[in-house]
Design a protein around this motif. Structure first.
Motif, mmCIF file in Angstrom:
data_model
loop_
_atom_site.group_PDB
_atom_site.id
_atom_site.type_symbol
_atom_site.label_atom_id
_atom_site.label_comp_id
_atom_site.label_asym_id
_atom_site.label_seq_id
_atom_site.Cartn_x
_atom_site.Cartn_y
_atom_site.Cartn_z
ATOM 1 N N LEU A 20 15.985 15.546 63.674
ATOM 2 C CA LEU A 20 17.308 15.216 63.165
ATOM 3 C C LEU A 20 17.881 16.476 62.530
ATOM 4 O O LEU A 20 17.174 17.170 61.793
ATOM 5 N N THR A 21 19.115 16.750 62.798
ATOM 6 C CA THR A 21 19.760 17.935 62.227
ATOM 7 C C THR A 21 20.935 17.502 61.367
ATOM 8 O O THR A 21 21.791 16.741 61.804
ATOM 9 N N TYR A 22 20.936 17.981 60.125
ATOM 10 C CA TYR A 22 22.018 17.700 59.186
ATOM 11 C C TYR A 22 22.773 19.000 58.914
ATOM 12 O O TYR A 22 22.150 20.058 58.747
ATOM 13 N N TYR A 23 24.077 18.900 58.872
ATOM 14 C CA TYR A 23 24.903 20.057 58.533
ATOM 15 C C TYR A 23 25.460 19.838 57.122
ATOM 16 O O TYR A 23 26.097 18.822 56.850
ATOM 17 N N VAL A 24 25.169 20.777 56.250
ATOM 18 C CA VAL A 24 25.498 20.639 54.838
ATOM 19 C C VAL A 24 26.849 21.291 54.569
ATOM 20 O O VAL A 24 27.051 22.474 54.871
ATOM 21 N N SER A 25 27.752 20.502 54.028
ATOM 22 C CA SER A 25 29.039 21.061 53.652
ATOM 23 C C SER A 25 29.081 21.215 52.141
ATOM 24 O O SER A 25 28.624 20.353 51.406
ATOM 25 N N SER A 26 29.612 22.334 51.711
ATOM 26 C CA SER A 26 29.781 22.587 50.288
ATOM 27 C C SER A 26 31.143 23.211 50.086
ATOM 28 O O SER A 26 31.543 24.126 50.816
ATOM 29 N N ILE A 27 31.855 22.719 49.093
ATOM 30 C CA ILE A 27 33.166 23.295 48.800
ATOM 31 C C ILE A 27 33.018 24.736 48.353
ATOM 32 O O ILE A 27 33.967 25.524 48.455
ATOM 33 N N VAL A 28 31.815 25.100 47.895
ATOM 34 C CA VAL A 28 31.565 26.483 47.492
ATOM 35 C C VAL A 28 31.828 27.440 48.656
ATOM 36 O O VAL A 28 32.190 28.600 48.457
ATOM 37 N N GLN A 29 31.639 26.941 49.872
ATOM 38 C CA GLN A 29 31.859 27.787 51.045
ATOM 39 C C GLN A 29 33.316 28.215 51.184
ATOM 40 O O GLN A 29 33.623 29.143 51.935
ATOM 41 N N LEU A 30 34.230 27.536 50.469
ATOM 42 C CA LEU A 30 35.650 27.893 50.503
ATOM 43 C C LEU A 30 36.033 28.851 49.376
ATOM 44 O O LEU A 30 37.217 29.157 49.208
ATOM 45 N N ALA A 31 35.050 29.322 48.623
ATOM 46 C CA ALA A 31 35.346 30.220 47.508
ATOM 47 C C ALA A 31 35.930 31.534 48.011
ATOM 48 O O ALA A 31 35.565 32.037 49.083
ATOM 49 N N ASP A 32 36.847 32.079 47.247
ATOM 50 C CA ASP A 32 37.444 33.381 47.544
ATOM 51 C C ASP A 32 36.528 34.457 46.958
ATOM 52 O O ASP A 32 36.393 34.580 45.738
ATOM 53 N N THR A 33 35.878 35.221 47.831
ATOM 54 C CA THR A 33 34.901 36.206 47.377
ATOM 55 C C THR A 33 35.510 37.594 47.184
ATOM 56 O O THR A 33 34.774 38.561 46.974
ATOM 57 N N THR A 34 36.840 37.670 47.253
ATOM 58 C CA THR A 34 37.494 38.960 47.038
ATOM 59 C C THR A 34 37.211 39.462 45.627
ATOM 60 O O THR A 34 37.274 38.700 44.660
ATOM 61 N N GLU A 35 36.890 40.733 45.499
ATOM 62 C CA GLU A 35 36.630 41.297 44.177
ATOM 63 C C GLU A 35 37.892 41.237 43.323
ATOM 64 O O GLU A 35 38.993 41.502 43.796
ATOM 65 N N MET A 36 37.701 40.860 42.072
ATOM 66 C CA MET A 36 38.815 40.711 41.138
ATOM 67 C C MET A 36 38.908 41.966 40.257
ATOM 68 O O MET A 36 37.927 42.369 39.638
ATOM 69 N N TYR A 37 40.093 42.569 40.242
ATOM 70 C CA TYR A 37 40.336 43.724 39.370
ATOM 71 C C TYR A 37 41.402 43.339 38.347
ATOM 72 O O TYR A 37 42.225 42.449 38.578
ATOM 73 N N ARG A 38 41.368 44.006 37.242
ATOM 74 C CA ARG A 38 42.364 43.743 36.216
ATOM 75 C C ARG A 38 42.725 45.045 35.513
ATOM 76 O O ARG A 38 41.920 45.985 35.448
ATOM 77 N N GLU A 39 43.954 45.072 35.046
ATOM 78 C CA GLU A 39 44.383 46.212 34.244
ATOM 79 C C GLU A 39 44.016 45.916 32.800
ATOM 80 O O GLU A 39 44.434 44.914 32.222
ATOM 81 N N GLN A 40 43.231 46.771 32.239
ATOM 82 C CA GLN A 40 42.707 46.542 30.916
ATOM 83 C C GLN A 40 43.289 47.546 29.926
ATOM 84 O O GLN A 40 43.291 48.753 30.171
ATOM 85 N N THR A 41 43.774 47.025 28.834
ATOM 86 C CA THR A 41 44.222 47.884 27.742
ATOM 87 C C THR A 41 43.022 48.246 26.881
ATOM 88 O O THR A 41 42.324 47.364 26.369
ATOM 89 N N LEU A 42 42.770 49.518 26.777
ATOM 90 C CA LEU A 42 41.586 49.975 26.069
ATOM 91 C C LEU A 42 41.895 50.136 24.587
ATOM 92 O O LEU A 42 42.257 51.218 24.118
ATOM 93 N N ALA A 43 41.770 49.052 23.862
ATOM 94 C CA ALA A 43 41.950 49.119 22.420
ATOM 95 C C ALA A 43 40.653 49.599 21.773
ATOM 96 O O ALA A 43 39.577 49.566 22.381
ATOM 97 N N ARG A 44 40.787 50.025 20.523
ATOM 98 C CA ARG A 44 39.591 50.517 19.836
ATOM 99 C C ARG A 44 38.622 49.372 19.549
ATOM 100 O O ARG A 44 37.424 49.482 19.804
ATOM 101 N N ASP A 45 39.134 48.281 19.008
ATOM 102 C CA ASP A 45 38.278 47.155 18.638
ATOM 103 C C ASP A 45 38.383 46.063 19.699
ATOM 104 O O ASP A 45 39.482 45.651 20.073
ATOM 105 N N VAL A 46 37.258 45.615 20.153
ATOM 106 C CA VAL A 46 37.222 44.572 21.179
ATOM 107 C C VAL A 46 36.181 43.536 20.768
ATOM 108 O O VAL A 46 35.333 43.777 19.897
#
Length: 604
Positions: free
Chosen positions: A297-323
Motif C-alpha cells: 500500500l502506498t500513501y502520499y503525505v500532504s503537508s501544508i509546510v510544503q507550500l512554505a516560501d523558502t525565499t531568504e528574508m532580508y531586512r534593512e536594519q538600523t544599527l542603534a547603539r543599544d539593542v
C-alpha cells in the motif's frame, strides 16, 4: 458430498511452485487493496479414480505437504479440489493522507474471511512500514480460532497447577519440610543443652534428622524444571507484547474486519509511506507456513509546510547603539512549585539552549551583554494572589540558577519580572484557535475585572476543558530578554542583512516545531506565518493574515483550505477556482489535500 470428508487446511506459501498463486493490488473506487493470501482455483472436481493430487510443498516449514481446502474420497483416498479460498485483504480508504499538528495518521482495514481460519489455527498478520529512509515493524494482528485459544488456556492451566505444586521460599521451612511434631517431642525429651545436647545430640543435628530431605530434593527438582515445563505446557504463549489486536473467532461466519490506525510523527521530507504485509498461520504452537505480499500500500503525505516560501528574508536594519533580543523557553515546574528540576520534561534542553545564547553573546565581538531580564508568567487556575507569588518565585529561581551557573565573576546583570496570570496572551490564543467553538461566550468573561471571578466564569464555559488542557500550558512560559550594546559605535547607520530570526522561524516550520514557528513568525504576518497557524489548526488566525496579503495563487489556495476547515465551502470553492485558474498545477496539489477533494471534482 456423499462418501467424502472435508479437509480444511490452508495452502502453504507456494510462490515458487507456479501453481496459480495470485497476489494483486486492486483499485476499488478510492480504495487501495492488497491481497496477502494466496488464491488457487480448480476448474472442476477430480473424479474418483483420477490419481492427480493437489498437494503442494511448504518451504517455510521444512517441506511439509499442505493441501488447499479440499475433500478426500473415503474409499479411494482421492484428494479433490474445492475451488477458491478468499484472500486476506488490506484496504486503505485514502491513499492521500494529511499531516495535522506534526502528526501523520494512516489507517487501513484488514479483512480476514471466515474461510481462511480454522477453529484450531491462528493467523498472524505483520504490517511493515517503510518511509524514505527508515523502516519499522508495526504491531501485529492475531486472529485466533476458538479451539486454538482454548488449547492455549489449557496449557496455561497445566503450568499453573505445576507452579502451584512448588513450595515457595517464603514459607516456614520447618513447617513445610519437617516432621515438626516429632522434632518438638524429641527436643523436649532429649535435648537439655541446646549447644551440646544431653546425649551428645545438638539441636541443629536433631533438626536435620527430622527434615523431609526427599521433599526438599523433589521441590528443588520442580524448581529446576520450571522453564522446561513452561515450554512443554505453553507451546504457544498468548503474546501480548507488540500486538495491536488479539481476537478470538468462534465458528466464524462473517470473518473479521479491523480498522488499523497508526500515528507517526511527521518529519521533514516525509512525502511517501509504503506498507508491506506478511504473516504466518499457526496451529497448536507449530508454524504451518508463512506468507507475504510482494505488493504494498502506498500513501502520499500532504503537508501544508510544503507550500512554505523558502525565499531568504532580508531586512534593512538600523544599527542603534543599544539593542535588545528576546527568546521564549517553556520550563516545566511541578504543580505549585518554583524549584528547577532539570530532569523534568524538556528542562535540561531549554536551560542549556539559553546558556548557549548567553555564552554566544558574551563571546560576541560586535555586542556586549549588559543585562538579562527573566519574565515568568502563569496560567489563571488557582487564586490570583497565589499565582502572583508563584510567578515571582519562579522568575527568582531562574535568575538564581543562572547566577549560580556563571558565578561571581559574571559580567551580566540578571533581573526578573513576572506576570501572575497572562490573560492577554490567553485571549490572543482563544481568538486564533478554531477548536474553541463558542468564542462569544468564552470572551464575554473577560469583561469581569476580578481575575479570580473571571476564572470561575471561564470554568463554566463549554470550551474550558479544551482551553485548560491545550492553551493554558502555553501561558506558563519564561521570556528571556537580553539588553546589549555595540562594542564599536560611531553613529546611527543602516544596512541590509539576512533576517536571522525569520530564517530561524522558517527552519522551525520546516522541522515541524509549529509552536516555536508561530512564536517567531507572528510579528511578520506573512504566508509562512499563516502556514504555521494552519499547521496548528488555528484556521481563523491564518485566514485573517491571508486576507491581508497579495492574492497570489498560493495565497488563494491556502485561503481555500482555511475556509474549507471553517465550513465556509462557497468561499473555499471560489478561492480554489481562482488559485487553479492562475496556476493550473495547483490542481495536482489539490489531490493531496483532503480539504480540496470536493472542489477538485467540481473543477474537473
Amino acid at each position: 458430498m456423499k462418501g467424502k470428508k472435508a479437509v480444511n487446511i490452508l495452502l502453504a506459501a507456494v510462490m515458487a511452485t507456479g501453481c496459480g498463486v495470485i497476489f494483486s493490488r486492486k483499485q476499488v473506487q478510492d480504495d487501495v487493496r492488497v491481497s496477502i493470501s494466496e488464491t488457487v482455483s480448480s476448474e472442476r472436481e477430480l473424479s474418483v479414480g483420477e490419481r492427480e493430487k493437489r498437494i503442494f510443498r511448504d518451504t517455510a516449514s521444512g517441506g511439509e505437504d499442505l493441501v488447499l481446502n479440499a475433500v478426500v474420497e473415503e474409499t479411494g483416498g482421492e484428494i479433490v479440489g474445492q475451488g477458491k479460498i478468499a484472500p486476506i485483504t488490506v484496504e486503505a480508504r485514502h491513499k492521500n493522507i494529511a499531516e495535522r499538528n506534526g502528526i501523520v495518521k494512516l489507517s487501513f482495514d484488514v479483512h480476514v474471511p471466515s474461510s481462511i481460519l480454522s477453529e484450531d489455527q491462528q493467523v498472524r498478520i505483520v504490517p511493515h512500514l517503510f518511509t524514505e529512509d527508515t523502516s519499522k515493524l508495526l504491531d501485529r494482528i492475531f486472529v485466533t480460532g476458538g479451539k486454538y485459544r482454548r488449547a492455549q488456556e489449557k496449557g496455561y492451566e497445566r503450568f499453573k497447577k505445576y507452579f502451584a505444586s512448588i513450595i515457595p521460599d517464603s514459607v516456614d521451612f520447618l513447617k513445610a519440610f519437617g516432621y515438626l511434631g516429632l522434632l518438638k517431642l524429641f527436643v523436649e525429651r532429649n535435648v537439655e543443652d541446646r549447644e551440646t545436647g544431653e546425649f551428645g545430640v545438638t539441636e541443629p543435628e536433631a533438626v536435620d534428622y527430622y527434615i523431609k530431605h526427599y521433599l526438599v530434593r523433589a521441590n528443588r527438582r520442580r524448581k529446576d524444571r520450571l522453564e522446561e515445563v513452561y515450554r512443554k505446557c505453553v507451546k504457544d504463549p498468548a503474546d501480548k507484547l507488540g500486538v495491536r489486536l488479539d481476537t478470538v473467532l468462534e465458528n466464524p461466519s462473517g470473518g473479521l474486519v479491523y480498522r488499523y490506525v497508526q500515528e507517526l510523527k511527521a518529519a521533514e521530507g516525509m512525502h511517501r509511506l509504503r506498507l508491506a504485509f506478511g504473516g504466518s498461520v499457526h496451529t497448536y504452537g507449530k508454524k504451518l507456513y508463512g506468507f507475504s505480499s510482494p505488493d504494498t500500500l502506498t500513501y502520499y503525505v500532504s503537508s501544508i509546510v510544503q507550500l512554505a516560501d523558502t525565499t531568504e528574508m532580508y531586512r534593512e536594519q538600523t544599527l542603534a547603539r543599544d539593542v535588545s533580543v528576546s527568546t521564549l523557553a517553556y520550563i516545566e515546574f511541578e504543580k505549585g512549585s518554583w524549584e528547577i528540576d532539570t530532569t523534568l520534561g524538556n528542562n535540561a534542553f531549554e536551560l542549556n539552549r539559553i546558556k548557549v545564547d548567553i555564552d554566544s553573546l558574551k563571546s560576541s565581538k560586535t555586542f556586549a551583554a549588559d543585562s538579562m531580564l527573566v519574565e515568568a508568567s502563569c496560567s489563571p487556575e488557582g487564586s490570583y494572589a497565589f499565582n502572583r507569588n508563584l510567578s515571582r518565585k519562579r522568575a527568582e529561581s531562574i535568575v538564581e540558577y543562572f547566577n549560580g551557573a556563571y558565578g561571581p565573576s559574571n559580567d551580566i546583570r540578571f533581573s526578573f519580572s513576572y506576570i501572575p496570570e497572562n490573560w492577554d496572551l490567553l485571549k490572543e490564543h482563544i481568538l486564533g484557535d478554531s477548536l474553541v467553538r463558542d468564542k462569544g461566550r468564552t470572551l464575554s468573561v473577560f469583561v469581569e475585572e476580578d481575575p479570580d471571578k473571571r476564572e470561575e466564569l471561564l470554568a463554566e464555559c463549554p470550551d474550558y476543558p479544551y482551553i485548560r488542557s491545550h492553551i493554558y500550558p502555553m501561558l506558563r512560559r519564561i521570556l528571556f530578554k537580553f539588553h546589549l550594546h555595540r562594542r564599536i559605535y560611531d553613529t546611527i547607520r543602516s544596512k541590509v542583512e539576512l533576517d536571522a530570526m525569520y530564517m530561524r522561524g522558517l527552519r522551525a516550520l520546516q522541522g515541524r516545531d509549529f509552536k516555536k514557528a508561530v512564536e517567531i513568525l507572528r510579528p511578520y504576518s506573512d504566508q509562512n506565518t499563516a502556514i504555521a497557524y494552519l499547521c496548528l489548526d488555528y484556521n481563523a488566525s491564518a485566514l485573517k493574515i491571508l486576507t491581508g496579503l497579495e492574492r497570489t495563487p498560493q495565497v488563494s489556495y491556502l485561503m481555500a483550505i482555511a475556509y474549507s476547515r471553517l465550513g465556509k465551502n462557497a468561499q473555499a470553492e471560489d478561492c480554489f477556482a481562482q488559485a487553479i485558474k492562475e496556476n493550473p498545477r495547483l490542481k495536482f496539489r489539490a489531490a493531496l489535500d483532503p480539504e480540496m477533494s470536493p472542489f477538485l471534482e467540481k473543477a474537473e
